[in-house]
Scaffold this motif. Sequence first.
Motif, PDB file in Angstrom:
ATOM      1  N   HIS A  98       7.698   0.919   6.525  1.00  0.00           N
ATOM      2  CA  HIS A  98       7.543   2.350   6.649  1.00  0.00           C
ATOM      3  C   HIS A  98       8.799   3.288   6.562  1.00  0.00           C
ATOM      4  CE1 HIS A  98       6.406   6.398   7.977  1.00  0.00           C
ATOM      5  NE2 HIS A  98       5.479   6.224   7.187  1.00  0.00           N
ATOM      6  N   PHE A  99       9.036   4.021   5.640  1.00  0.00           N
ATOM      7  CA  PHE A  99      10.389   4.846   5.915  1.00  0.00           C
ATOM      8  C   PHE A  99       9.973   6.273   6.241  1.00  0.00           C
ATOM      9  CE2 PHE A  99      11.262   1.207   3.077  1.00  0.00           C
ATOM     10  CZ  PHE A  99      12.445   0.801   3.690  1.00  0.00           C
ATOM     11  N   GLU A 100      11.048   6.899   6.690  1.00  0.00           N
ATOM     12  CA  GLU A 100      10.821   8.346   7.224  1.00  0.00           C
ATOM     13  C   GLU A 100      10.760   9.412   6.195  1.00  0.00           C
ATOM     14  OE1 GLU A 100       9.833   9.105  10.235  1.00  0.00           O
ATOM     15  OE2 GLU A 100       9.755   6.972  10.629  1.00  0.00           O
ATOM     16  N   SER A 101      11.635   8.893   4.941  1.00  0.00           N
ATOM     17  CA  SER A 101      11.840   9.761   3.968  1.00  0.00           C
ATOM     18  C   SER A 101      11.683   8.789   2.543  1.00  0.00           C
ATOM     19  CB  SER A 101      12.886  10.742   3.970  1.00  0.00           C
ATOM     20  OG  SER A 101      14.116   9.821   4.108  1.00  0.00           O
ATOM     21  N   THR A 160       0.866  -1.182   0.205  1.00  0.00           N
ATOM     22  CA  THR A 160      -0.136   0.016   0.088  1.00  0.00           C
ATOM     23  C   THR A 160       0.786   1.237   0.007  1.00  0.00           C
ATOM     24  OG1 THR A 160      -0.155  -0.038   2.409  1.00  0.00           O
ATOM     25  CG2 THR A 160      -2.074  -0.995   1.253  1.00  0.00           C
ATOM     26  N   ARG A 161       2.046   1.195   0.021  1.00  0.00           N
ATOM     27  CA  ARG A 161       3.048   2.343  -0.134  1.00  0.00           C
ATOM     28  C   ARG A 161       2.875   3.085   0.904  1.00  0.00           C
ATOM     29  NH1 ARG A 161       2.738   3.759  -6.449  1.00  0.00           N
ATOM     30  NH2 ARG A 161       0.524   4.631  -6.002  1.00  0.00           N
ATOM     31  N   PRO A 162       3.225   2.750   2.323  1.00  0.00           N
ATOM     32  CA  PRO A 162       2.849   3.254   3.617  1.00  0.00           C
ATOM     33  C   PRO A 162       3.913   4.704   3.537  1.00  0.00           C
ATOM     34  CG  PRO A 162       4.156   1.411   4.037  1.00  0.00           C
ATOM     35  CD  PRO A 162       3.682   1.452   2.491  1.00  0.00           C
ATOM     36  N   THR A 163       5.048   4.651   3.010  1.00  0.00           N
ATOM     37  CA  THR A 163       5.912   5.994   3.150  1.00  0.00           C
ATOM     38  C   THR A 163       5.215   6.923   2.593  1.00  0.00           C
ATOM     39  OG1 THR A 163       7.811   4.249   3.204  1.00  0.00           O
ATOM     40  CG2 THR A 163       8.085   6.863   2.630  1.00  0.00           C
ATOM     41  N   LEU A 164       4.460   6.842   1.483  1.00  0.00           N
ATOM     42  CA  LEU A 164       3.919   7.854   0.534  1.00  0.00           C
ATOM     43  C   LEU A 164       2.699   8.443   1.211  1.00  0.00           C
ATOM     44  CD1 LEU A 164       4.338   6.594  -3.147  1.00  0.00           C
ATOM     45  CD2 LEU A 164       5.963   8.023  -1.641  1.00  0.00           C
ATOM     46  N   GLU A 165       2.197   8.082   2.326  1.00  0.00           N
ATOM     47  CA  GLU A 165       1.084   8.203   3.193  1.00  0.00           C
ATOM     48  C   GLU A 165       0.121   8.944   1.942  1.00  0.00           C
ATOM     49  OE1 GLU A 165       2.947  10.881   6.011  1.00  0.00           O
ATOM     50  OE2 GLU A 165       3.651   9.188   6.950  1.00  0.00           O
ATOM     51  N   LEU A 166      -0.472   8.306   1.373  1.00  0.00           N
ATOM     52  CA  LEU A 166      -1.164   8.703   0.322  1.00  0.00           C
ATOM     53  C   LEU A 166      -2.818   8.622   0.670  1.00  0.00           C
ATOM     54  CD1 LEU A 166       0.282   7.105  -2.861  1.00  0.00           C
ATOM     55  CD2 LEU A 166       0.462   9.505  -2.096  1.00  0.00           C
ATOM     56  N   ASP A 167      -3.034   8.315   1.815  1.00  0.00           N
ATOM     57  CA  ASP A 167      -4.433   7.910   2.204  1.00  0.00           C
ATOM     58  C   ASP A 167      -5.298   7.129   1.430  1.00  0.00           C
ATOM     59  OD1 ASP A 167      -4.351   9.568   4.476  1.00  0.00           O
ATOM     60  OD2 ASP A 167      -5.461  11.384   3.506  1.00  0.00           O
ATOM     61  N   ALA A 210      15.285   7.614   2.364  1.00  0.00           N
ATOM     62  CA  ALA A 210      15.434   6.182   3.203  1.00  0.00           C
ATOM     63  C   ALA A 210      15.013   5.151   2.333  1.00  0.00           C
ATOM     64  CB  ALA A 210      14.779   6.372   4.429  1.00  0.00           C
ATOM     65  N   LEU A 211      13.631   5.519   1.601  1.00  0.00           N
ATOM     66  CA  LEU A 211      13.186   4.458   0.773  1.00  0.00           C
ATOM     67  C   LEU A 211      14.171   4.014  -0.343  1.00  0.00           C
ATOM     68  CD1 LEU A 211      10.804   2.713  -0.277  1.00  0.00           C
ATOM     69  CD2 LEU A 211       9.696   4.654  -1.262  1.00  0.00           C
ATOM     70  N   ARG A 212      14.646   5.038  -1.025  1.00  0.00           N
ATOM     71  CA  ARG A 212      15.390   4.826  -2.246  1.00  0.00           C
ATOM     72  C   ARG A 212      16.588   3.993  -1.788  1.00  0.00           C
ATOM     73  NH1 ARG A 212      16.942   9.805  -3.137  1.00  0.00           N
ATOM     74  NH2 ARG A 212      15.392  10.352  -4.651  1.00  0.00           N
ATOM     75  N   LYS A 213      17.118   4.406  -0.189  1.00  0.00           N
ATOM     76  CA  LYS A 213      18.388   3.492  -0.211  1.00  0.00           C
ATOM     77  C   LYS A 213      18.107   1.976   0.038  1.00  0.00           C
ATOM     78  CE  LYS A 213      21.105   7.304   1.707  1.00  0.00           C
ATOM     79  NZ  LYS A 213      21.108   8.352   2.981  1.00  0.00           N
ATOM     80  N   GLN A 214      16.853   1.848   0.649  1.00  0.00           N
ATOM     81  CA  GLN A 214      16.255   0.384   0.727  1.00  0.00           C
ATOM     82  C   GLN A 214      16.187  -0.245  -0.502  1.00  0.00           C
ATOM     83  OE1 GLN A 214      16.068  -1.463   3.823  1.00  0.00           O
ATOM     84  NE2 GLN A 214      16.118  -2.922   2.220  1.00  0.00           N
TER      85      GLN A 214
END
Length: 162
Positions: A136-139, A93-100, A142-146
Amino acid sequence: SQDPISSTAIRRWIDTGAVTEAERQLGHPYTILGKVKTGLQIGRKLGYPTANIEVPSPYKALPPAGVYMARTTINPFGASQQRDIPSMLYIGTRPTLELDEEETMIEVFLMGGEEYQLYGQELLISLCDRLRQELHFESLDALRKQITRDEEAVRRYFHLSD
């Protein structure tokens, strides 16, 4: 003697992300077939252009959210020569993007290093193994690095050189 194949057992393996066990039971990889649709282009901005797949029938068993090693066939029923492209598959669900949005996404990054014209194409994605659960990533950084670490793991899995 071999145990009888149980659809209930196969569904349980898929539901828990044990796609290698599902493959052993099925005798072939578990697959997801879907058409490429337009996405938000976020993967492209992160340096990982992904093909967004229309989620198949609600009755299709999908493994749990996470990242998977996969092989992707473009236009699998077409007359052109087929090839399986090592891929990194994301379901979640792409939690890092917080798209609701709680909508499950299926995105695949093809490791061939080529530009593929995929919009509107049908893809057959064969799951090979689960790499990790959804996080879930803070930014976005951080997502790109993972994702970069995930790509390295997928390259090792398929014995691809950089």
